[in-house]
Design an enzyme around this catalytic site. Sequence first.
Site, short mmCIF file in Angstrom:
data_model
loop_
_atom_site.label_atom_id
_atom_site.label_comp_id
_atom_site.label_asym_id
_atom_site.label_seq_id
_atom_site.Cartn_x
_atom_site.Cartn_y
_atom_site.Cartn_z
N PRO A 193 0.80 -1.23 0.00
CA PRO A 193 0.00 0.00 0.00
C PRO A 193 0.83 1.27 0.00
O PRO A 193 1.85 1.38 0.71
CB PRO A 193 -0.82 -0.13 1.29
N CYS A 194 0.38 2.25 -0.80
CA CYS A 194 1.15 3.47 -1.03
C CYS A 194 0.61 4.67 -0.26
O CYS A 194 1.15 5.77 -0.38
CB CYS A 194 1.16 3.80 -2.52
N ASN A 195 -0.44 4.47 0.56
CA ASN A 195 -1.13 5.61 1.18
C ASN A 195 -0.20 6.57 1.89
O ASN A 195 -0.39 7.79 1.83
CB ASN A 195 -2.17 5.09 2.19
N PHE A 214 2.98 7.06 1.29
CA PHE A 214 4.10 7.49 0.46
C PHE A 214 3.66 8.37 -0.71
O PHE A 214 4.48 9.02 -1.34
CB PHE A 214 4.85 6.27 -0.09
#
Length: 263
Positions: free
Chosen positions: A92-94, A96
């Site tokens: 998950p990129c939330n 970053f």
Amino acid sequence: MTERTFRLGELFCGPGGLALGAGLARRISKNGDTFSISHVWGVDKDKAAIETYRHNIVKRYGGYGECMDAMKFCSSRLPDYRRITALAFGFPCNDFSSVGEWKGMRGAYGSLYKAGIKAIERCNPYWFVAENVSGIHHADSGNTFRKILYELGLSGKYGYELTTHLYKFELYGVPQYRHRYIIVGIRNDLNKKFRVPHPTHGEGLKPLITVRKACESIPLNAANSELPEMNQRVILRLKFTAPWHNAWHLDKLLGMTANERKR
């Protein structure tokens, strides 16, 4: 001539975009050896995503789709499945993403890459592919990304030779201005190194493919082609976004900050 099929497991699989690419992948080497990928399992805690994954991936390629938290799966369910020889995880990129708050490791999602490391420790796959947004390089002045790469390189019984590259997908014929870091790890004892493929589109190459070009051949009555519901603000953003730019390009022109975007 030999034929080798890698058995793939995928964490944070979503509806199956990466799995589809893996299923279509097939390579024949110069000496005639054939390499392909088969699915063993895909895991995501989003119920709708797993239902889509099962419909589009499991029915077509086999394997299983598990609706479960990735860390819990690696701790409890992973031993129930046939051992994988390849791993994919777009963690998950939330925390970053440039449209988020850049919390990095301090955020609720920042440490979820460790699920991939846990799977590697248990299975020691021949190779893995990990993916995240371009903003991960800037989180905590780059320290977060360096820490992730360091831990991935040392993971498993043998450690991994890493090749990290920021891909600009429009340069590979994708009708989308999307940039992502892709980390390819190959187990050290195999003495192999991944080579970044050369771009196929852009200046001096094939022309870039626009969304209009990609969509113009799709029939108006095609399945799954319902128009999305968008508020007026989004509609105006799209109307004023120049070709080959995204909505945040407008913010740069207006001098807006990340906090002002959210108001």
